[in-house]
Enzyme design. Structure first.
Site, mmCIF file in Angstrom:
data_model
loop_
_atom_site.group_PDB
_atom_site.id
_atom_site.type_symbol
_atom_site.label_atom_id
_atom_site.label_comp_id
_atom_site.label_asym_id
_atom_site.label_seq_id
_atom_site.Cartn_x
_atom_site.Cartn_y
_atom_site.Cartn_z
ATOM 1 N N LYS A 185 0.758 -0.872 -0.291
ATOM 2 C CA LYS A 185 0.025 -0.089 0.167
ATOM 3 C C LYS A 185 0.792 1.225 -0.349
ATOM 4 O O LYS A 185 1.370 1.517 0.740
ATOM 5 C CB LYS A 185 -1.003 0.167 1.088
ATOM 6 C CG LYS A 185 -1.870 1.352 1.032
ATOM 7 C CD LYS A 185 -2.224 1.646 2.327
ATOM 8 C CE LYS A 185 -1.615 2.640 2.878
ATOM 9 N NZ LYS A 185 -2.004 3.666 1.948
ATOM 10 N N GLY A 237 7.010 5.485 7.787
ATOM 11 C CA GLY A 237 6.294 6.586 7.856
ATOM 12 C C GLY A 237 6.945 7.343 8.900
ATOM 13 O O GLY A 237 7.800 7.558 10.000
ATOM 14 N N THR A 239 6.086 8.995 13.262
ATOM 15 C CA THR A 239 6.147 7.500 13.916
ATOM 16 C C THR A 239 5.240 7.645 15.294
ATOM 17 O O THR A 239 4.941 6.686 15.047
ATOM 18 C CB THR A 239 7.214 8.568 15.767
ATOM 19 O OG1 THR A 239 8.483 8.642 14.722
ATOM 20 C CG2 THR A 239 7.476 7.917 16.706
ATOM 21 N N GLY A 242 3.370 4.993 13.094
ATOM 22 C CA GLY A 242 3.496 3.715 13.936
ATOM 23 C C GLY A 242 3.614 3.096 14.573
ATOM 24 O O GLY A 242 3.267 2.363 14.952
ATOM 25 N N GLU A 259 10.317 2.068 9.955
ATOM 26 C CA GLU A 259 11.611 3.315 9.641
ATOM 27 C C GLU A 259 10.444 4.757 9.939
ATOM 28 O O GLU A 259 9.816 4.727 8.741
ATOM 29 C CB GLU A 259 11.412 2.721 8.401
ATOM 30 C CG GLU A 259 12.320 1.345 8.275
ATOM 31 C CD GLU A 259 13.558 1.484 9.011
ATOM 32 O OE1 GLU A 259 14.057 1.825 9.246
ATOM 33 O OE2 GLU A 259 13.800 -0.064 9.053
ATOM 34 N N CYS A 293 13.635 11.625 6.037
ATOM 35 C CA CYS A 293 13.480 10.782 6.593
ATOM 36 C C CYS A 293 15.277 11.417 7.923
ATOM 37 O O CYS A 293 15.389 11.711 9.020
ATOM 38 C CB CYS A 293 13.524 9.704 6.906
ATOM 39 S SG CYS A 293 14.564 8.519 5.928
ATOM 40 N N GLU A 394 9.956 16.435 14.267
ATOM 41 C CA GLU A 394 10.609 16.589 12.618
ATOM 42 C C GLU A 394 9.423 17.413 11.833
ATOM 43 O O GLU A 394 8.157 17.405 12.075
ATOM 44 C CB GLU A 394 10.550 15.328 12.280
ATOM 45 C CG GLU A 394 10.360 14.780 10.905
ATOM 46 C CD GLU A 394 10.104 13.176 10.620
ATOM 47 O OE1 GLU A 394 9.160 12.970 10.878
ATOM 48 O OE2 GLU A 394 11.360 12.769 9.366
HETATM 49 P P1 NAD Z 1 2.944 8.483 7.563
HETATM 50 O O1 NAD Z 1 2.677 8.326 8.689
HETATM 51 O O2 NAD Z 1 1.516 9.656 7.621
HETATM 52 O O3 NAD Z 1 1.841 7.753 6.087
HETATM 53 C C1 NAD Z 1 2.785 6.585 5.596
HETATM 54 C C2 NAD Z 1 2.040 5.074 5.305
HETATM 55 O O4 NAD Z 1 0.844 4.998 6.201
HETATM 56 C C3 NAD Z 1 1.256 6.091 3.822
HETATM 57 O O5 NAD Z 1 0.429 4.977 3.738
HETATM 58 C C4 NAD Z 1 -0.890 5.895 4.765
HETATM 59 O O6 NAD Z 1 -1.442 5.662 4.037
HETATM 60 C C5 NAD Z 1 -0.733 4.611 5.697
HETATM 61 N N1 NAD Z 1 -1.462 5.056 6.740
HETATM 62 C C6 NAD Z 1 -1.852 6.621 7.730
HETATM 63 N N2 NAD Z 1 -1.962 6.815 8.968
HETATM 64 C C7 NAD Z 1 -2.297 4.646 8.813
HETATM 65 C C8 NAD Z 1 -2.714 3.724 10.188
HETATM 66 N N3 NAD Z 1 -3.412 4.670 11.330
HETATM 67 N N4 NAD Z 1 -2.100 2.582 9.182
HETATM 68 C C9 NAD Z 1 -1.845 1.858 8.403
HETATM 69 N N5 NAD Z 1 -1.766 2.523 7.646
HETATM 70 C C10 NAD Z 1 -1.691 4.318 8.150
HETATM 71 O O7 NAD Z 1 3.605 9.308 6.476
HETATM 72 P P2 NAD Z 1 4.176 10.149 5.394
HETATM 73 O O8 NAD Z 1 3.693 11.673 5.389
HETATM 74 O O9 NAD Z 1 3.445 9.798 3.838
HETATM 75 O O10 NAD Z 1 5.595 9.872 5.106
HETATM 76 C C11 NAD Z 1 6.847 10.953 6.170
HETATM 77 C C12 NAD Z 1 6.942 10.543 6.470
HETATM 78 O O11 NAD Z 1 8.153 9.155 6.524
HETATM 79 C C13 NAD Z 1 8.027 11.034 7.638
HETATM 80 O O12 NAD Z 1 8.230 10.679 9.308
HETATM 81 C C14 NAD Z 1 9.527 10.457 7.152
HETATM 82 O O13 NAD Z 1 10.518 10.920 8.769
HETATM 83 C C15 NAD Z 1 8.854 9.198 7.493
HETATM 84 N N6 NAD Z 1 9.956 8.350 7.043
HETATM 85 C C16 NAD Z 1 11.184 7.387 7.507
HETATM 86 C C17 NAD Z 1 12.013 6.951 6.288
HETATM 87 C C18 NAD Z 1 12.997 5.722 7.989
HETATM 88 O O14 NAD Z 1 13.634 5.328 6.790
HETATM 89 N N7 NAD Z 1 12.963 6.213 8.721
HETATM 90 C C19 NAD Z 1 11.706 6.502 5.343
HETATM 91 C C20 NAD Z 1 11.186 7.851 4.772
HETATM 92 C C21 NAD Z 1 9.655 8.348 5.019
#
Ligand code: NAD
Length: 503
Positions: A185, A237, A239, A242, A259, A293, A394
Site C-alpha cells: 500500500k 512513515g 512515528t 508507526g 522505519e 527521514c 520532525e
Molecule cells: P505517514 O505516517 O503519514 O504515512 C505513511 C503510510 O502510512 C501511508 O501509506 C499512509 O497512508 C499510511 N497510514 C497512515 N495512517 C495509517 C494507519 N493508521 N494504519 C495504517 N496505515 C496508515 O507518513 P508520510 O507523511 O507518508 O511520510 C513521512 C514520514 O515518513 C516522515 O516522518 C519520515 O521521517 C518517515 N520516513 C522514514 C523513513 C525511514 O527509513 N526511517 C524513510 C522515509 C520516510
C-alpha cells in the site's frame, strides 16, 4: 524566478489507473486524485481500494505463498533480475513519473530513486540463493539438529510519499528474496510509480498473487494491518502512525518493523574543512526539499565557527533555484502538498516568535509559471535553542536549525536530547575524535565527513522513536524469515519417545 513544466507525454498517465491483485489489473468504483505538487493540478486519478479489494489481495498473496515459498531460489532470482532489467529499460519514464507525482528534481529521481531501486532488486535477487540455515550442536548422543530459515508469510508493506518507488523496493526486494509474498500500500499522495511498476511485474512473469497493490489512505492501511492473513507489517512513515500500526497489529501478534521519523544532528567541529562541512550541511537538509527521514535538520556547530558556517549555508540557500523538477535548472522542487507546506511554515513562524532569527528563506515562494505549486524558500534558522519545538519535532521540510555548542559533553547532551535516533553526521579533521563521538551518538547511522550516503549492502534503520528493524543489506532479510528447528535421530528407526528430554 521562472520555471518550465512542460509535461512529456506518458501513455500510462493517460490510461485508467487500476489496482493489481492476483495477477490482474482491477478497476475500482472510486478514485483518489493525485496532484502534481509543482502545479497543484491533478495528474491522474488513482484507484481507491475498498475493504473487498484489500481482502482479495491478502487472500491471493496467502494462496500464492504456498507455492512461492517453495519456488527454487534461482527462479525467484531470475524474476527479480528480470524486473530490474525492465525497470532499467523504462528508467526515464519512471523518473518522470516520480518527478510529476512527488515534485523532486529530475536528477534526484534518476540518480537516487530509480537507480537505487534497480540496484536493490538485483542485490536481493542475489540473496535468494544465499539464505542458509545452521547445524546446531546438541548434547544428546545420536541426535542431529539443524535450524532452517523459512519465510514468514504474507507481508503488508505500507510506505510514505517521499521516495515513492524506492520505499516500496526496500520491502519488496528482501520480502520476495526470503520467499514471502506481499501486498503493497503505497502512500496515497504519490502512488503512480508503484502502479506503473505492476505493469512490469506482470510482464516479468511473477506468479499471480506474489505481488499485489492496493491504494488508499489510513483506513486502507489499517484494514491491511488488521487482516488475519497478514503475518508481517513492514512500515515506513511518521512515528505517530508507526505507534498506531503497532497497536493495531497487537491482536494478531504480527511481526512489525517500523522505519519512522528523524531529527538528525549534523555536528561540525571547529577543525573541520568548513567548505566541505557547509556543503554537507546544505545537502543534508535541502536534499529532497528537506522531506527526507535522515534530513540533518539540527546543525550543531562548535561556537568559534558557528557564525561563519551559518553564513556559508545561508548564502548557498539564498542561491537555490526553485522550480519544476522537469526543468534541468531546478535545484529544489515544491513540497508534497499545500497542507504540508502550511505545516512546515508554521514551525518557521513559531520559531521566530520564540526568538529564532531567519538567516535565509522563511517564506512561501512563488515560481513564475507555476503559481499553483507548493514551493517554500529553503530556510536557515539561527539563534535556535534545542528545547524549541522546531528543534525537537520532525518538520520534514527545508528548514535548518543552527545551534552552537562549546564542550563535547554539552554537544552530546544536545545531539542525543531528542526522541529520535535515526542518523547523524560529524565533520572534523580528527578521526579519533570523530570515532569517540560516534560511539556516544544514539543513532542508527553515523556519517563522518560525509552525509546521506546509502548503499544497497549497508543496513539502515533507527533507534528510539525512529523505530526498529533494518532495511538494506543482509540484515533486512531477517524480519521476513523465522527459524525452524529440525531434529533427526541418526541411531535408530524406532522412535525414542522423548528419552532425550532433559528438563
Ligand atoms: P505517514 O505516517 O503519514 O504515512 C505513511 C503510510 O502510512 C501511508 O501509506 C499512509 O497512508 C499510511 N497510514 C497512515 N495512517 C495509517 C494507519 N493508521 N494504519 C495504517 N496505515 C496508515 O507518513 P508520510 O507523511 O507518508 O511520510 C513521512 C514520514 O515518513 C516522515 O516522518 C519520515 O521521517 C518517515 N520516513 C522514514 C523513513 C525511514 O527509513 N526511517 C524513510 C522515509 C520516510
Amino acid at each position: 524566478m521562472a520555471s518550465t513544466d512542460t509535461q512529456p507525454r506518458i501513455d500510462f498517465l493517460e490510461e485508467p489507473m487500476r489496482l493489481y491483485i492476483d495477477g490482474a489489473f482491477v478497476q475500482t468504483d472510486e478514485g483518489l486524485p493525485s496532484l502534481n505538487p509543482a502545479t497543484g493540478v491533478q495528474l491522474a486519478e488513482a484507484p481507491l481500494a475498498s475493504a473487498r479489494e484489500v481482502d482479495a489481495a491478502v487472500v491471493a498473496a496467502d494462496r500464492a505463498f504456498g507455492e512461492w515459498r517453495f519456488t527454487p531460489p534461482t527462479q525467484r532470482a531470475k524474476l527479480l533480475w528480470r524486473l530490474a532489467d525492465l525497470l532499467e529499460a523504462a528508467k526515464d519514464e519512471f523518473a518522470t513519473i516520480e518527478v510529476l507525482d512527488n515534485g523532486k528534481p529530475m536528477w534526484e529521481a534518476q540518480l537516487v530513486d530509480i537507480a537505487l531501486t534497480i540496484e536493490l532488486l538485483r542485490y536481493y535477487g542475489g540473496w535468494t540463493t544465499k539464505i542458509d540455515g545452521k547445524v546446531l550442536p546438541n548434547s544428546i548422543p545420536g541426535m542431529f539438529t539443524v535450524a532452517k530459515r523459512e519465510p514468514v508469510g504474507v507481508v503488508a508493506a505500507i510506505t510514505p510519499w517521499n521516495f515513492p518507488l524506492l520505499e516500496v523496493a526496500y520491502k519488496l526486494g528482501p520480502a520476495l528474496a526470503a520467499g514471502c509474498t506481499i501486498v503493497i500500500k503505497p502512500s496515497e499522495l504519490a502512488p503512480l510509480s508503484t502502479l506503473r511498476l505492476m505493469q512490469l511485474v506482470d510482464e516479468a512473469g511473477f506468479p499471480p498473487g506474489v505481488i499485489n497493490v492496493v491504494i488508499g489512505g489510513p483506513e486502507v492501511g489499517a484494514s491491511l494491518v488488521r487482516h488475519p492473513g497478514v503475518q508481517k507489517v513492514a512500515f515506513t512513515g511518521q512515528t505517530a502512525t508507526g505507534k498506531e500500526i503497532m497497536r493495531t497489529a497487537v491482536d494478531g501478534l504480527k511481526r512489525v518493523t517500523l522505519e519512522l521519523g528523524g531529527k538528525s544532528p549534523n555536528i561540525v567541529f571547529a577543525d573541520a574543512n568548513l567548505e566541505a562541512a557547509a556543503a554537507g550541511a546544505f545537502g543534508g537538509i535541502f536534499f529532497n526539499q528537506g522531506q527526507a527521514c535522515v534530513a540533518g535538520s539540527r546543525l550543531f556547530v562548535e561556537a568559534p565557527v558557528a557564525g561563519e558556517l551559518t553564513d556559508r549555508v545561508a548564502a548557498q540557500a539564498k542561491e537555490i533555484r526553485l522550480g519544476s523538477g522537469l526543468d534541468p535548472e531546478t535545484q529544489m522542487g515544491p513540497l508534497i502538498s499545500s497542507n504540508h507546506r502550511a505545516r512546515v511554515k508554521g514551525y518557521v513562524d513559531q520559531a521566530q516568535e520564540q526568538g529564532a532569527e531567519v538567516a535565509a528563506g522563511g517564506h512561501e515562494a512563488t515560481v513564475a509559471g507555476l503559481e499553483g505549486g507548493f514551493f517554500l524558500e529553503p530556510t536557515v534558522l539561527a539563534g535556535m535553542r534545542n528545547d524549541m519545538q522546531a528543534a525537537q519535532e520532525e518538520i520534514f521540510g527545508p528548514v535548518l536549525a543552527v545551534i552552537p555548542w562549546e564542550t563535547e559533553e554539552e554537544l552530546l547532551a544536545l545531539a542525543n536530547g531528542v526522541d529520535y535516533g535515526l542518523a547523524s553526521g560529524i565533520w572534523t579533521a580528527d578521526t579519533s575524535k570523530a570515532l569517540r563521538i560516534a560511539d556516544r551518538l544514539d543513532a542508527g547511522t553515523v556519517w563522518i565527513n560525509t552525509y546521506g550516503m546509502f548503499d544497497v549492502a549497508v543496513p539502515f534503520g533507527g533507534r528510539k522513536h525512529s523505530g526498529f528493524g533494518k532495511e538494506l543489506g543482509e540484515e533486512a532479510l531477517d524480519p521476513y524469515l523465522h527459524s525452524k528447528s529440525v531434529w533427526v535421530d541418526l541411531t535408530s528407526a524406532v522412535p525414542t519417545g522423548g528419552q532425550g528430554i532433559s528438563r
